[in-house]
Design an enzyme around this catalytic site. Structure first.
Site, PDB file in Angstrom:
ATOM      1  N   GLY A  46     -13.487 -26.613  -8.189  1.00 20.26           N
ATOM      2  CA  GLY A  46     -13.940 -25.528  -7.340  1.00 20.26           C
ATOM      3  C   GLY A  46     -12.909 -24.419  -7.340  1.00 20.26           C
ATOM      4  O   GLY A  46     -11.717 -24.665  -7.560  1.00 20.26           O
ATOM      5  N   GLN A  51      -8.616 -17.066  -4.219  1.00 13.28           N
ATOM      6  CA  GLN A  51      -7.657 -17.723  -5.100  1.00 13.28           C
ATOM      7  C   GLN A  51      -7.378 -16.907  -6.360  1.00 13.28           C
ATOM      8  O   GLN A  51      -6.362 -17.115  -7.014  1.00 13.28           O
ATOM      9  CB  GLN A  51      -8.150 -19.115  -5.482  1.00 13.28           C
ATOM     10  CG  GLN A  51      -8.180 -20.073  -4.306  1.00 13.28           C
ATOM     11  CD  GLN A  51      -8.689 -21.419  -4.734  1.00 13.28           C
ATOM     12  OE1 GLN A  51      -9.878 -21.660  -4.746  1.00 13.28           O
ATOM     13  NE2 GLN A  51      -7.752 -22.308  -5.091  1.00 13.28           N
ATOM     14  N   CYS A  89      -5.339 -28.722  -4.577  1.00 17.53           N
ATOM     15  CA  CYS A  89      -5.829 -27.341  -4.587  1.00 17.53           C
ATOM     16  C   CYS A  89      -5.179 -26.590  -5.741  1.00 17.53           C
ATOM     17  O   CYS A  89      -3.975 -26.732  -5.966  1.00 17.53           O
ATOM     18  CB  CYS A  89      -5.485 -26.678  -3.251  1.00 17.53           C
ATOM     19  SG  CYS A  89      -6.056 -24.975  -3.101  1.00 17.53           S
ATOM     20  N   LEU A  90      -5.965 -25.810  -6.449  1.00 25.61           N
ATOM     21  CA  LEU A  90      -5.420 -25.006  -7.540  1.00 25.61           C
ATOM     22  C   LEU A  90      -4.399 -23.996  -7.044  1.00 25.61           C
ATOM     23  O   LEU A  90      -3.576 -23.521  -7.822  1.00 25.61           O
ATOM     24  CB  LEU A  90      -6.554 -24.302  -8.300  1.00 25.61           C
ATOM     25  CG  LEU A  90      -7.541 -25.213  -9.010  1.00 25.61           C
ATOM     26  CD1 LEU A  90      -8.646 -24.399  -9.679  1.00 25.61           C
ATOM     27  CD2 LEU A  90      -6.851 -26.115 -10.008  1.00 25.61           C
ATOM     28  N   HIS A 132     -14.109 -27.627   1.137  1.00 23.61           N
ATOM     29  CA  HIS A 132     -12.788 -27.108   0.769  1.00 23.61           C
ATOM     30  C   HIS A 132     -12.881 -25.629   0.380  1.00 23.61           C
ATOM     31  O   HIS A 132     -12.099 -24.799   0.857  1.00 23.61           O
ATOM     32  CB  HIS A 132     -12.249 -27.953  -0.396  1.00 23.61           C
ATOM     33  CG  HIS A 132     -10.912 -27.540  -0.914  1.00 23.61           C
ATOM     34  ND1 HIS A 132      -9.781 -28.296  -0.717  1.00 23.61           N
ATOM     35  CD2 HIS A 132     -10.524 -26.461  -1.638  1.00 23.61           C
ATOM     36  CE1 HIS A 132      -8.751 -27.690  -1.304  1.00 23.61           C
ATOM     37  NE2 HIS A 132      -9.178 -26.578  -1.873  1.00 23.61           N
ATOM     38  N   GLU A 133     -13.849 -25.299  -0.477  1.00 22.78           N
ATOM     39  CA  GLU A 133     -13.979 -23.913  -0.951  1.00 22.78           C
ATOM     40  C   GLU A 133     -14.448 -22.979   0.161  1.00 22.78           C
ATOM     41  O   GLU A 133     -13.993 -21.833   0.246  1.00 22.78           O
ATOM     42  CB  GLU A 133     -14.904 -23.834  -2.168  1.00 22.78           C
ATOM     43  CG  GLU A 133     -14.435 -24.625  -3.371  1.00 22.78           C
ATOM     44  CD  GLU A 133     -12.994 -24.358  -3.798  1.00 22.78           C
ATOM     45  OE1 GLU A 133     -12.508 -23.211  -3.665  1.00 22.78           O
ATOM     46  OE2 GLU A 133     -12.335 -25.306  -4.260  1.00 22.78           O
ATOM     47  N   HIS A 136     -11.579 -21.902   2.126  1.00 23.17           N
ATOM     48  CA  HIS A 136     -10.852 -20.808   1.466  1.00 23.17           C
ATOM     49  C   HIS A 136     -11.439 -19.448   1.833  1.00 23.17           C
ATOM     50  O   HIS A 136     -10.709 -18.472   1.988  1.00 23.17           O
ATOM     51  CB  HIS A 136     -10.913 -20.951  -0.060  1.00 23.17           C
ATOM     52  CG  HIS A 136      -9.828 -21.773  -0.650  1.00 23.17           C
ATOM     53  ND1 HIS A 136      -8.483 -21.481  -0.530  1.00 23.17           N
ATOM     54  CD2 HIS A 136      -9.884 -22.914  -1.397  1.00 23.17           C
ATOM     55  CE1 HIS A 136      -7.767 -22.385  -1.173  1.00 23.17           C
ATOM     56  NE2 HIS A 136      -8.595 -23.273  -1.708  1.00 23.17           N
TER      57      HIS A 136
END
Length: 188
Positions: A46, A51, A89-90, A132-133, A136
């Site tokens: 994701g 991000q 997380c990226l 999660h996304e 963000h």
């Protein structure tokens, strides 16, 4: 398509609330394509617009054999209580922790053409990824959902990792050059 730089913990944009998408343009479609390419290159499931330094309320997801463009999402139903699962997380590379998320959710969102749709009873990795996304998109990171003790531990680990990301950016490698470019300038 292009790979985008990923903002890491410390970048102010990760803490901003995003803005609703009102125009579904070719530029938005290019952003979505670039986000998918970036997510795949970073080996994620994701990726949210903040991000990659953008303020659109938009994320892309590829989890549990489901590939989605998720624009202006709202969680309209949460069921099954909380389930603990490991997340990373990226934007916080190499840091992982167990996070409580709802077992099943239903999300209402728009697709790349602006059409509304629902993802019903999203569970397992897909449900966790969507939650999660969507966090963000509201300036929230998975570390914000940790207990104080676990958050301190994760931040201590991050103190060692963050030096790898000057200017709070994670720059993905472009990849190998084609064979003809690698041998250019050498005569045999």
């Amino acid at each position: 398509m292009a790979r985008l730089d990923i903002h890491v913990l410390g970048s102010p944009i990760l803490r901003q609330d995003t803005e609703r998408v009102t125009q579904f343009t070719p530029e938005l479609r290019r952003l979505v394509d670039d986000m998918f390419e970036t997510m795949e290159a970073a080996k994620g499931v994701g990726l949210a617009a903040p991000q990659v330094g953008r303020i659109e309320r938009l994320c892309v997801v590829d989890a549990d054999d489901t590939k989605l463009v998720v624009i202006n999402p709202e969680i309209i139903r949460q069921e099954g209580g909380l389930v603990k699962g490991e997340e990373g997380c990226l934007s916080i590379p190499e840091i992982y922790a167990d996070v409580n998320r709802h077992a099943r959710i239903t999300v209402r969102a728009q697709d790349i053409d602006g059409e509304w749709y629902e993802i019903e009873d999203a569970a397992n990795l897909l449900g966790r990824c969507l939650q999660h996304e969507i966090d963000h998109l509201h300036g929230k990171l998975f570390t914000d959902r940790l207990s104080l003790l676990k958050k301190r531990s994760a931040m201590k680990e991050w103190d060692y990792e963050k030096a790898k990301y000057p200017k709070n950016l994670r720059v993905l490698p472009v990849g190998d050059l084609p064979p003809e470019k690698q041998s250019a300038g050498t005569d045999a």
